[in-house]
Scaffold this active site. Structure first.
Site, mmCIF file in Angstrom:
data_model
loop_
_atom_site.group_PDB
_atom_site.id
_atom_site.type_symbol
_atom_site.label_atom_id
_atom_site.label_comp_id
_atom_site.label_asym_id
_atom_site.label_seq_id
_atom_site.Cartn_x
_atom_site.Cartn_y
_atom_site.Cartn_z
ATOM 1 N N CYS A 264 6.641 -30.372 -54.766
ATOM 2 C CA CYS A 264 6.584 -29.197 -53.741
ATOM 3 C C CYS A 264 7.905 -28.342 -54.276
ATOM 4 C CB CYS A 264 7.173 -29.797 -52.362
ATOM 5 S SG CYS A 264 7.646 -28.429 -51.457
ATOM 6 N N TYR B 188 -14.285 4.547 -25.536
ATOM 7 C CA TYR B 188 -15.673 4.022 -25.848
ATOM 8 C C TYR B 188 -15.762 2.623 -24.947
ATOM 9 C CZ TYR B 188 -11.959 1.272 -28.815
ATOM 10 O OH TYR B 188 -10.918 0.436 -29.087
ATOM 11 N N ARG C 257 -3.040 -2.865 -26.346
ATOM 12 C CA ARG C 257 -3.888 -3.979 -26.156
ATOM 13 C C ARG C 257 -2.934 -5.354 -26.310
ATOM 14 N NH1 ARG C 257 -8.345 -6.798 -29.742
ATOM 15 N NH2 ARG C 257 -6.634 -8.169 -30.304
ATOM 16 N N LYS D 112 -23.269 -2.491 -29.411
ATOM 17 C CA LYS D 112 -23.075 -2.841 -28.170
ATOM 18 C C LYS D 112 -24.547 -2.905 -27.319
ATOM 19 C CE LYS D 112 -18.848 -0.903 -27.960
ATOM 20 N NZ LYS D 112 -17.906 0.263 -27.735
ATOM 21 N N GLU E 184 -22.045 2.932 -32.574
ATOM 22 C CA GLU E 184 -21.233 4.011 -32.891
ATOM 23 C C GLU E 184 -20.131 3.769 -33.962
ATOM 24 O OE1 GLU E 184 -20.117 3.125 -28.887
ATOM 25 O OE2 GLU E 184 -17.909 3.331 -29.452
ATOM 26 N N LYS F 129 -18.912 -4.467 -40.294
ATOM 27 C CA LYS F 129 -18.062 -3.736 -41.259
ATOM 28 C C LYS F 129 -18.417 -3.112 -42.431
ATOM 29 C CE LYS F 129 -14.007 -4.399 -39.990
ATOM 30 N NZ LYS F 129 -13.146 -5.478 -39.845
ATOM 31 N N SER G 191 -11.546 -8.214 -28.556
ATOM 32 C CA SER G 191 -11.652 -7.730 -29.929
ATOM 33 C C SER G 191 -13.172 -8.053 -30.349
ATOM 34 C CB SER G 191 -10.634 -8.481 -30.753
ATOM 35 O OG SER G 191 -10.980 -9.832 -31.014
ATOM 36 N N CYS H 139 10.868 -28.677 -51.962
ATOM 37 C CA CYS H 139 11.748 -29.786 -51.678
ATOM 38 C C CYS H 139 11.728 -31.077 -52.938
ATOM 39 C CB CYS H 139 11.718 -30.438 -50.415
ATOM 40 S SG CYS H 139 9.953 -31.125 -50.104
ATOM 41 N N ALA I 11 0.852 -1.293 0.085
ATOM 42 C CA ALA I 11 0.234 -0.159 0.158
ATOM 43 C C ALA I 11 0.894 1.242 -0.085
ATOM 44 C CB ALA I 11 -0.881 0.045 1.092
ATOM 45 N N ASP J 206 -10.808 3.084 -36.786
ATOM 46 C CA ASP J 206 -9.736 2.338 -37.568
ATOM 47 C C ASP J 206 -8.229 2.917 -36.918
ATOM 48 O OD1 ASP J 206 -8.340 0.430 -38.679
ATOM 49 O OD2 ASP J 206 -8.679 1.293 -40.717
ATOM 50 N N ASP K 64 2.453 1.683 -3.371
ATOM 51 C CA ASP K 64 1.335 2.127 -4.540
ATOM 52 C C ASP K 64 1.041 3.526 -3.992
ATOM 53 O OD1 ASP K 64 -0.857 -0.754 -4.521
ATOM 54 O OD2 ASP K 64 1.064 -0.385 -5.192
ATOM 55 N N CYS L 127 11.383 -31.092 -45.592
ATOM 56 C CA CYS L 127 11.052 -30.071 -46.568
ATOM 57 C C CYS L 127 11.484 -28.686 -45.904
ATOM 58 C CB CYS L 127 9.574 -29.903 -46.901
ATOM 59 S SG CYS L 127 9.106 -28.242 -47.688
ATOM 60 N N LYS M 50 -16.858 2.551 -35.557
ATOM 61 C CA LYS M 50 -15.458 1.848 -35.488
ATOM 62 C C LYS M 50 -14.333 2.514 -36.101
ATOM 63 C CE LYS M 50 -13.728 -3.061 -35.434
ATOM 64 N NZ LYS M 50 -12.387 -2.686 -35.753
ATOM 65 N N CYS N 59 2.712 -30.708 -49.526
ATOM 66 C CA CYS N 59 3.803 -31.174 -49.467
ATOM 67 C C CYS N 59 3.852 -32.544 -48.693
ATOM 68 C CB CYS N 59 5.134 -30.143 -49.283
ATOM 69 S SG CYS N 59 6.487 -31.001 -48.923
HETATM 70 S S1 IVH Z 1 -15.468 -1.941 -28.301
HETATM 71 C C1 IVH Z 1 -15.594 -5.220 -25.759
HETATM 72 N N1 IVH Z 1 -15.648 0.422 -29.665
HETATM 73 O O1 IVH Z 1 -11.926 -2.176 -32.742
HETATM 74 C C2 IVH Z 1 -15.194 -4.338 -26.860
HETATM 75 N N2 IVH Z 1 -13.968 -1.151 -30.338
HETATM 76 O O2 IVH Z 1 -12.012 -5.137 -33.641
HETATM 77 C C3 IVH Z 1 -14.026 -3.830 -26.949
HETATM 78 N N3 IVH Z 1 -12.559 -0.264 -31.956
HETATM 79 O O3 IVH Z 1 -9.828 -3.644 -30.309
HETATM 80 C C4 IVH Z 1 -14.313 -2.908 -28.137
HETATM 81 N N4 IVH Z 1 -13.611 1.494 -32.377
HETATM 82 O O4 IVH Z 1 -9.377 -1.606 -31.062
HETATM 83 C C5 IVH Z 1 -14.897 -0.761 -29.472
HETATM 84 N N5 IVH Z 1 -16.415 1.999 -30.905
HETATM 85 C C6 IVH Z 1 -15.510 1.063 -30.695
HETATM 86 C C7 IVH Z 1 -14.493 0.815 -31.564
HETATM 87 C C8 IVH Z 1 -13.706 -0.271 -31.101
HETATM 88 C C9 IVH Z 1 -12.527 0.873 -32.727
HETATM 89 C C10 IVH Z 1 -11.605 -1.193 -32.167
HETATM 90 C C11 IVH Z 1 -10.786 -1.724 -30.830
HETATM 91 C C12 IVH Z 1 -11.037 -3.039 -30.752
HETATM 92 C C13 IVH Z 1 -11.339 -3.498 -32.504
HETATM 93 C C14 IVH Z 1 -12.057 -4.977 -32.106
#
Ligand code: IVH
Length: 724
Positions: free
Chosen positions: A450, A257, A170, A321, A147, A345, A113, A453, A65, A151, A68, A474, A149, A468
Site C-alpha cells: 500500500c 416535464y 432535488r 416515458k 423528448e 443517452k 432519477s 501505509c 389551515a 442537461d 397555510d 492505514c 433529456k 491494502c
Molecule cells: S423525467 C420520473 N424528463 O434527468 C422521471 N427528466 O437522470 C423524472 N431530466 O433528475 C425525470 N430532462 O433532472 C425527465 N425530459 C426529461 C428530463 C429529465 C432532464 C433530468 C432530471 C432527472 C434526471 C435523471
C-alpha cells in the site's frame, strides 16, 4: 405544509385577532402599493410569530389551515408585487434560517432519477420488460412520449390555490433545498396559475442556453469572478445563490416535464398532462413526440440527436416515458427510478491526450485504484486532467478473466490515450495509440504494497481489485471512512466536510467515527484546547459544529448502516436491511448470529437484493469491528426504520408467491406487495406469514401446510390488499 425551523424569526410587531389592521381585510387584487408594503410586513411578522410558537414553544397560536392561508396570501401579494418581496419574506423561510444557507424542503413525492439505456437493444429490453411486467403480449400496442433529456438541474415548484408557494431542488430526492426566492426570478416560472388543481407540483429542468452561458462567463472573467466549466454548472451555481438578486441577473430557463403531488389528475396520458402544463403557462419541450412503436422511438432519438448541435442548449439523451398514466401507476418505482421511463443517452464524448503519470489512490475499503494523470484536454466542453484506469488488469490490457481487452494493448506512462466521458461519470481511458508510444516507455508495475501505509496489498481470488490489508491502521482507509461517515447520504453533519475531517484527522482529533461525538467534550468550552481557537474557526462556528453534531445523535437506521461504510452495502441495500430488521438491536443480533449455515444467515440471504457476497461482508465487518461499532451505537439514538405504508394489512409481513398468477405477473405482484410494506421471499420457511398460491403450486404449498403458514389464492390476495 412543512413548517420548518424558525431560528432568527423576526420580532413580532402585529398581533393576530381583533386588532388586525384594515389591510388584512383587503382582497389581494385591490391592494395598492402602500397597502401591500404594510400587509407584507404584517404577514411576515405574524407568520414568524406563529412559526416560533409552533416550533420553539410547542404552543401553536393558530390552526394549520389559518397558517397555510396566511402563507398563501403572502405569496399571492408577492406574486402581484415582486418588487416588494421582503428580505425576511416567509416564502423564503421554510427550514433553517436563511443566513445558514438554504432551508430544506421535504418533497411531498420523491424526486426520481432515471435508469439509463446506451444502445438500441437496451431500449428494446426496456419496452419488452414493461410488457413482461404488465403481462402484455409482445404485439400489444404501447405508446411512449419521447423528448430531449436536458442537461441542467431539476426543480420542483409547488403551487397551492394557483400560487407558487415554494421551489425546491432535488437534493437527495427526499429533501431538497428551498430556492423559492431564486426560482421566482426565473422568467419561465409563473408566480400564479389560473385553472390549476388546488395542489400542483410541477417538475422540470432549470438550464442555461449556450449564448447566455458564454456571455455570463465573459462578464465573470471581466470582473475577475469565477467562470463556469459548462452551462449545467453555471445553471446550478446561479440557482444556488444565497442572494436572489444574483440569480435574477443570470438568465436561467425552466422546462416542465413532470409533476409531483397533485390534488387532481392533469390528464390520463403523459403527453396529455404535459399539454395541460403548457396550457397553464409552463414552457414545455416542443420536440416531444408520442411514439407508437420501438422504431418510432429510435427514429425520434435519431432526429433529436441530429438537431442537438442547433438547439442552443445542452441535452445528453432522450427520455422515453410510457404514455398511459394508469399503466405508469401499475409499473410503479424501483428504489430511485420509475419502471415506466428510461433515459437513452447519447454516446460518450472522446478526446486524445498524453498520459503523464499513474497515481494509486487508496479508498475506504482499502482498494488500490489507479488514476491517470493526463495532459489537460477538453472532452465535451469540460477540461479533463484525471481519469480512472479501473484496476491493474485494465492497465495490462486484459479483463478480469484474463481475456485480452484493446486487443491486449497495455497502457504506459507517456502513451497517447483516448479519454471519454459520459454525463457526470468519472472520465475513463478507452484506448491507447501504440504508433505514438515513446521508446523509453515501460510497462506499468502495479504496487504490491500500500502506497499509504506500506502494508501488503493483496488480490483475493476472483477479485479484480488489489486491497491494502492495513485496515484502520492505514491512514487512507481511516480517513476515507471518516469522510464517508460524514457524507451527505450518511450522517450529513453540517460544517464537517472533507476538509475539516482531513485536518482533524491529521491532528489526531478524530481517528474513528465515535471520536466525532466526543469532540465537544474534548475541545468544547472549558477545555484546555478549544476548537474555537483553531485556525479558521471561531466561537460561533465551533458552537455551530457542536450543535450540528449533537443534532445527528438521533439517526435513522438506514443512514446509520450506510454510514458504517461496510463493503457492498450501499444506500439502497442499507435501506433494505433497515426495513427488513426494523431496529438496530434486531439487526445487530442477526449479525452476531449469522454464521455460515445458521438460520439467521438464511434469513439475511432471503432479503431481496442481499447475496452471499454482501452477507459475507456484513458478517466479517461485525466480527472484526463489532465492539467498535457497538461503542459508536451506544452514543447514538438509532431510530427504527419507518415501516412503509404501515396501515396496509401486509406491512411488515413476509410473503411468498407460488404457482401461476392470473391477474398480474409475478414481478408486478411482488412490486405491489413491497410497495405495501411487505417483504417477498423466494422460499417458504418458519418466518413466512402468508403464501399466495396460484394454480400449479407444488412443494411450497406443501411446505406451508406443514409449517402451518396461512395460504390464500390470488383472488383472496387481491381482496386483502383492496385491489380486487
Ligand atoms: S423525467 C420520473 N424528463 O434527468 C422521471 N427528466 O437522470 C423524472 N431530466 O433528475 C425525470 N430532462 O433532472 C425527465 N425530459 C426529461 C428530463 C429529465 C432532464 C433530468 C432530471 C432527472 C434526471 C435523471
Amino acid at each position: 405544509m412543512d413548517r420548518g425551523s424558525t431560528d432568527g424569526a423576526a420580532r413580532v410587531t402585529t398581533r393576530t385577532g381583533t386588532d388586525a389592521p384594515d389591510t388584512a381585510r383587503i382582497a389581494v387584487e385591490t391592494l395598492d402599493t402602500g397597502q401591500a408594503v404594510s400587509e407584507l410586513a404584517r404577514l411576515a411578522a405574524l407568520i414568524a410569530e406563529a412559526n416560533a410558537a409552533y416550533h420553539r414553544d410547542d404552543a401553536p397560536i393558530m390552526p394549520d389551515a389559518e397558517f397555510d392561508a396566511l402563507r398563501a396570501r403572502n405569496a399571492a401579494i408577492e406574486a402581484r408585487f415582486p418588487d416588494l418581496i421582503r428580505q425576511d419574506s416567509p416564502s423564503h423561510q421554510i427550514g433553517a434560517a436563511p443566513s445558514e444557507g438554504f432551508g430544506k424542503i421535504r418533497h411531498a413525492r420523491r424526486m426520481l432519477s432515471l435508469a439509463n439505456a446506451f444502445t438500441d437493444e437496451d431500449v428494446a429490453d426496456f419496452t419488452t420488460g414493461i410488457r413482461r411486467f404488465l403481462g402484455l403480449p409482445p404485439e400489444a400496442a404501447l405508446a411512449f412520449a419521447a423528448e430531449p433529456k436536458i442537461d441542467g438541474l431539476s426543480l420542483s415548484l409547488r403551487y397551492e390555490g394557483g400560487v407558487l408557494v415554494h421551489a425546491a431542488t432535488r437534493g437527495d430526492g427526499e429533501t431538497g433545498e428551498d430556492v423559492t426566492a431564486n426560482a421566482r426570478t426565473i422568467r419561465d416560472i409563473p408566480h400564479q396559475l389560473t385553472g390549476a388543481p388546488e395542489v400542483l407540483e410541477v417538475r422540470g429542468e432549470v438550464y442555461m442556453s449556450h449564448a447566455d452561458f458564454t456571455s455570463l462567463n465573459d462578464r465573470q472573467s471581466k470582473t475577475g469572478a469565477r467562470t463556469f466549466a459548462n452551462p449545467r454548472n453555471a445553471a446550478a451555481g446561479s440557482l444556488r445563490q444565497l442572494d436572489p438578486a444574483i440569480t435574477a441577473a443570470r438568465p436561467l430557463r425552466f422546462l416542465a416535464y413532470a409533476w409531483g403531488e397533485i390534488s387532481a389528475p392533469l390528464a390520463s396520458s403523459q403527453t396529455g398532462a404535459i399539454a395541460r402544463l403548457a396550457d397553464l403557462g409552463f414552457a414545455t419541450n416542443p420536440m416531444m413526440r408520442r411514439c407508437e412503436t420501438l422504431d418510432e422511438m429510435l427514429a425520434t432519438y435519431a432526429r433529436i440527436e441530429a438537431q442537438r448541435a442547433n438547439l442552443g442548449y445542452d441535452i445528453d439523451g432522450v427520455v422515453y416515458k410510457l404514455d398511459d398514466l394508469a399503466l405508469q401507476e401499475r409499473l410503479g418505482l424501483r428504489s430511485t427510478t420509475p419502471r415506466w421511463a428510461i433515459a437513452h443517452k447519447f454516446p460518450a464524448e472522446r478526446a486524445w491526450t498524453v498520459l503523464e503519470g499513474i497515481d494509486i489512490q487508496v479508498g475506504r475499503t482499502g482498494a488500490l485504484s489507479p488514476v491517470a494523470r493526463l495532459r489537460p484536454v477538453t472532452v465535451g466542453g469540460v477540461v479533463v486532467s484525471n481519469a480512472t484506469l479501473h484496476n491493474e488488469d485494465y492497465i495490462a490490457g486484459r479483463d478480469s478473466r484474463g481475456a485480452p481487452i484493446r486487443e491486449g494493448r497495455d497502457i504506459r506512462v507517456g502513451d497517447r490515450v483516448e479519454v471519454y466521458r459520459a454525463g457526470d461519470v468519472i472520465p475513463k481511458i478507452r484506448d491507447v495509440d501504440l504508433s505514438q508510444r515513446p521508446q523509453e516507455a515501460v510497462p506499468f508495475v502495479f504496487p504490491e504494497t500500500c502506497p499509504e501505509c506500506g502494508s501488503p496489498a493483496i488480490r483475493e481470488p476472483g477479485d479484480s481489485v488489489r486491497r491494502c490489508t492495513g485496515g484502520l491502521i492505514c491512514p487512507a482507509q481511516a480517513v476515507e471512512r471518516l469522510k464517508h461517515f460524514v457524507s451527505r447520504a450518511a450522517f450529513d453533519i453540517e460544517g464537517l466536510g472533507t476538509k475539516q475531517v482531513e485536518s482533524f484527522w491529521r491532528d489526531g482529533w478524530i481517528s474513528a467515527p465515535r471520536d466525532i461525538f466526543t469532540l465537544e467534550a474534548r475541545f468544547g468550552p472549558g477545555q484546555p484546547r478549544q476548537l474555537k481557537n483553531r485556525e479558521g474557526w471561531g466561537e460561533r462556528s465551533a458552537q455551530n459544529l457542536f450543535a450540528s453534531i449533537n443534532a445527528k445523535r438521533r439517526i435513522g437506521l438506514a443512514r446509520f448502516l450506510f454510514a458504517l461504510g461496510i463493503r457492498h452495502v450501499g444506500e439502497t441495500s442499507a435501506g433494505m436491511l433497515a426495513s427488513h430488521y426494523g431496529t438496530w438491536s434486531a439487526f445487530r443480533d442477526a449479525m452476531a448470529e449469522a454464521r455460515p449455515g445458521s438460520p439467521a444467515e438464511a434469513d439475511l440471504l432471503a432479503i431481496d437484493g442481499v447475496g452471499p457476497v454482501m452477507a459475507r461482508a456484513l458478517v466479517t465487518a461485525f466480527e472484526a469491528e463489532g465492539t467498535e461499532i457497538d461503542a459508536l451505537a451506544d452514543m447514538l439514538q438509532i431510530e427504527p426504520a419507518e415501516a412503509r405504508a404501515s396501515d396496509s394489512p401486509v406491512a411488515g409481513k413476509t410473503l411468498v408467491f407460488t404457482g401461476t398468477l392470473e391477474r398480474m405477473t409475478r414481478a408486478e405482484a411482488k412490486a405491489r406487495a413491497e410497495a405495501l410494506g411487505a417483504k417477498v421471499a423466494g422460499s417458504v420457511s418458519a418466518r413466512t406469514d402468508l403464501l399466495i398460491a396460484g394454480p400449479g403450486a407444488g412443494s411450497k404449498a406443501k411446505k406451508a401446510a406443514e409449517l402451518g403458514v396461512e395460504v390464500m389464492d390470488e383472488e383472496g390476495w387481491l381482496r386483502l390488499i383492496g385491489g380486487a
